[in-house]
Design a protein around this motif. Sequence first.
Motif, short mmCIF file in Angstrom:
data_model
loop_
_atom_site.label_atom_id
_atom_site.label_comp_id
_atom_site.label_asym_id
_atom_site.label_seq_id
_atom_site.Cartn_x
_atom_site.Cartn_y
_atom_site.Cartn_z
N ARG A 150 -15.68 47.27 19.25
CA ARG A 150 -15.91 48.60 18.66
C ARG A 150 -17.37 48.93 18.44
O ARG A 150 -17.92 49.84 18.77
CB ARG A 150 -15.12 48.72 17.13
CG ARG A 150 -15.23 49.97 16.39
CD ARG A 150 -15.43 49.65 15.09
NE ARG A 150 -13.84 50.06 14.54
CZ ARG A 150 -13.54 49.84 13.48
NH1 ARG A 150 -14.44 49.82 12.32
NH2 ARG A 150 -12.21 50.12 12.98
N ASP A 153 -19.00 50.10 21.27
CA ASP A 153 -18.57 51.49 21.96
C ASP A 153 -19.69 52.35 21.20
O ASP A 153 -19.98 53.26 21.45
CB ASP A 153 -17.16 51.70 21.27
CG ASP A 153 -16.53 52.98 21.72
OD1 ASP A 153 -16.49 53.24 22.98
OD2 ASP A 153 -16.30 53.91 20.85
N ARG A 154 -19.90 51.90 19.83
CA ARG A 154 -20.95 52.60 19.16
C ARG A 154 -22.02 52.73 19.87
O ARG A 154 -22.75 53.74 19.87
CB ARG A 154 -20.88 52.05 17.56
CG ARG A 154 -21.84 52.48 16.64
CD ARG A 154 -21.21 53.61 16.12
NE ARG A 154 -22.13 54.14 14.65
CZ ARG A 154 -22.91 55.02 14.95
NH1 ARG A 154 -23.12 55.75 15.97
NH2 ARG A 154 -23.77 55.50 13.64
N GLU B 133 -15.52 63.33 28.11
CA GLU B 133 -16.22 61.92 28.05
C GLU B 133 -15.52 61.27 26.87
O GLU B 133 -14.96 62.14 26.00
CB GLU B 133 -17.63 61.94 27.90
CG GLU B 133 -18.52 62.43 29.07
CD GLU B 133 -19.86 62.48 28.66
OE1 GLU B 133 -20.36 61.99 27.66
OE2 GLU B 133 -20.67 62.97 29.54
N PRO B 134 -15.36 60.05 26.92
CA PRO B 134 -14.60 59.24 25.81
C PRO B 134 -15.51 59.81 24.72
O PRO B 134 -16.68 59.80 24.56
CB PRO B 134 -14.80 57.97 26.10
CG PRO B 134 -15.40 57.86 27.47
CD PRO B 134 -15.82 59.01 27.79
N VAL B 135 -14.82 59.68 23.30
CA VAL B 135 -15.80 60.03 22.22
C VAL B 135 -15.84 58.51 21.41
O VAL B 135 -14.75 57.76 21.37
CB VAL B 135 -14.54 60.83 21.39
CG1 VAL B 135 -15.35 61.32 19.88
CG2 VAL B 135 -14.34 62.11 21.76
N ARG B 136 -17.18 58.25 21.45
CA ARG B 136 -17.23 56.65 21.05
C ARG B 136 -17.15 56.64 19.49
O ARG B 136 -17.62 57.56 18.73
CB ARG B 136 -19.02 56.44 21.45
CG ARG B 136 -18.86 56.79 23.09
CD ARG B 136 -18.11 55.54 23.70
NE ARG B 136 -18.52 55.61 25.29
CZ ARG B 136 -17.96 55.07 26.12
NH1 ARG B 136 -17.09 54.13 25.78
NH2 ARG B 136 -18.11 55.28 27.35
N SER B 137 -17.19 55.33 19.15
CA SER B 137 -17.35 54.89 17.64
C SER B 137 -18.56 55.40 16.94
O SER B 137 -19.63 55.22 17.40
CB SER B 137 -17.21 53.38 17.62
OG SER B 137 -17.07 53.18 16.27
N GLY B 138 -18.40 56.05 15.72
CA GLY B 138 -19.53 56.64 15.05
C GLY B 138 -19.74 57.94 15.53
O GLY B 138 -20.44 58.67 14.65
N GLN B 139 -19.09 58.55 16.40
CA GLN B 139 -19.51 60.11 16.73
C GLN B 139 -18.35 60.88 16.05
O GLN B 139 -17.34 60.44 15.72
CB GLN B 139 -19.31 60.16 18.29
CG GLN B 139 -20.28 59.62 19.09
CD GLN B 139 -20.35 59.87 20.72
OE1 GLN B 139 -19.06 60.06 21.14
NE2 GLN B 139 -21.29 59.77 21.15
N ALA B 154 -12.36 56.49 20.34
CA ALA B 154 -12.43 55.21 19.95
C ALA B 154 -12.11 55.19 18.52
O ALA B 154 -12.33 56.15 17.56
CB ALA B 154 -13.86 54.81 20.39
N SER B 155 -11.95 53.93 18.02
CA SER B 155 -11.89 53.40 16.59
C SER B 155 -13.16 53.56 15.91
O SER B 155 -14.17 53.49 16.44
CB SER B 155 -11.37 51.95 16.89
OG SER B 155 -11.84 51.20 15.61
N GLY B 156 -13.20 54.31 15.00
CA GLY B 156 -14.06 54.62 14.43
C GLY B 156 -15.07 56.00 14.59
O GLY B 156 -16.12 56.25 14.02
N THR B 170 -6.22 57.39 25.09
CA THR B 170 -5.75 56.59 23.96
C THR B 170 -6.65 57.46 22.69
O THR B 170 -7.78 57.50 22.66
CB THR B 170 -5.97 55.45 24.21
OG1 THR B 170 -5.30 54.97 25.32
CG2 THR B 170 -5.25 54.48 22.93
N ARG B 172 -7.59 56.49 19.42
CA ARG B 172 -7.69 55.17 18.42
C ARG B 172 -8.36 55.68 17.12
O ARG B 172 -8.33 54.90 16.11
CB ARG B 172 -8.47 54.21 18.99
CG ARG B 172 -7.87 53.53 20.59
CD ARG B 172 -8.54 52.42 20.91
NE ARG B 172 -7.65 51.94 21.99
CZ ARG B 172 -8.11 52.15 23.10
NH1 ARG B 172 -9.05 53.13 23.49
NH2 ARG B 172 -7.17 51.88 24.38
#
Lengths: 271, 233
Positions: A150, A153-154, B133-139, B154-156, B170, B172
């Motif tokens: 995770r 990913d951030r 694009e994938p959406v990343r954690s924190g976005q 993503a998670s987050g 997915t 998350r």
Amino acid sequence: MGKVIVVTSGKGGVGKTTSTAAIGAALAQKGDKVVVVDFDVGLRNLDLVMGAERRVVYDLINVIQGEAKLAQALIRDKRLQSLYLLPASQTRDKDKLTPEGVEKVIASLKSAFDWIICDSPAGIERGATLAMRHADAAIVVTNPEVSSVRDSDRIIGLLDSKTVKAEAGERVEKHLLLNRYDPARAASGDMLNVDDVMEILSIPLLGVIPESANILRASNIGSPVTLCDSSSQTAQAYFNAARRLAGEAIPVTIPGEKRSFFGKFFGRKAA
Amino acid sequence: MTRVLTGTTQAIRLKGRSFLATVLSPELPLDEWFERFDVLASRSAGYFLKRPVMLDVTGIGMDRDSLLDLVSRLGERGIRIMGIEGASDGELGPDLPPAMSGGLPASDLDARTQEPASGPVPAQPAPSLMVTEPVRSGQTLISDGDITIIGSVASGAEVVAGGSVHVYGTLRGRVSAGSSGNASARIFCRKLEAELVAIAGFYQTSEDLEPRLHGQAVQLWLDGESILAERFN
């Protein structure tokens, strides 16, 4: 002009510094001129892993503050003529790391080296964002567990938004380095497997580094694993990762598996 | 017998909600201002109809009589005032709209861009947002309309849409559809592993989602106050 690589992860303790040293030494052994730069002001470690801790006189902050010339702060490796270290300061305030100063230092390093490998501190604060700021490419070091994935990913999100390249509308190349991989535990489901991590992060795989005792030993004797134990499986994984970074198409082998995953991983494109 | 007002079944629901209103700021002398106003109104007929309009009289020192006059002159032009800002409390009686304060500035409205209305003006659909694009954690992704994501969330990560959310990957992270109160908004995803889903303010965390939905291609919608889900086969 040299290529600027940031080694980053978000999470701490996943092996950024070890990987910086190992890949830096691997690239230098090919004959390229390499500098590894420690951005972890206040908690520097790259000097220890490189075995140069007793030769540090000036550091990155001294150069940024104009107290030393870049050439004075660069430490040449005793084993490899083309490998240099620019250490971070252990005592100075990390606020002394300024965007303008970093830009200047990186610009001068680019004209003198083939590879500038920036070892990012953990976290997403000033040190980490400045380490990635001028990167052409990023090595995202990830351990096969959910919190590391995770955080990675951030960091990928920040690489796509906060870097000079991203702000200019270009893309920072991103490479996944899956570190501390234990095939037995991945097979039993205790650990995420390569596919899981690839699916979540969707960036191309640079290499899979097996969990190994060699790494600890290498760090403790102050020598990158690609120098002191170059025939080990770990070192070979780093050598291959370095060659892929330089643009060679080598199939990625997953530790513990005989097959190589050439088609499988190279067929995938970064999303 | 005294009535006990604490029973939970008798609770009255009070809700806060914010709306965007048009604010008119008249200038002195009023006759000239009305002249300019009538020119504007003739160019964009129907602009002020059915719109919430506020009056801002800050700094033009109006007494009660001139306020009454102003409101009635606006009324002649078909404009109903929902509130008055910048008048002192004593000036406003029950025959005038209530005093308002604490409004947040929004961008200036440009009445000239409005086409002259011919018949009822159709509501403009909010633009939809397409993300490849994938959406990343924190976005965080925010859009007033629908959001379509070709990739994973993503998670987050957080996705907030005024309309529906479509995730061709997915899911998350957290997703909120119909965020401005649209109860007919839905959430669609190819693989549900969400941390939280919300529709029109009603939410469920992953703990409350049925385990059989986990990892499935699912659509979620709102029925009354509960979020319902259905698998795609």
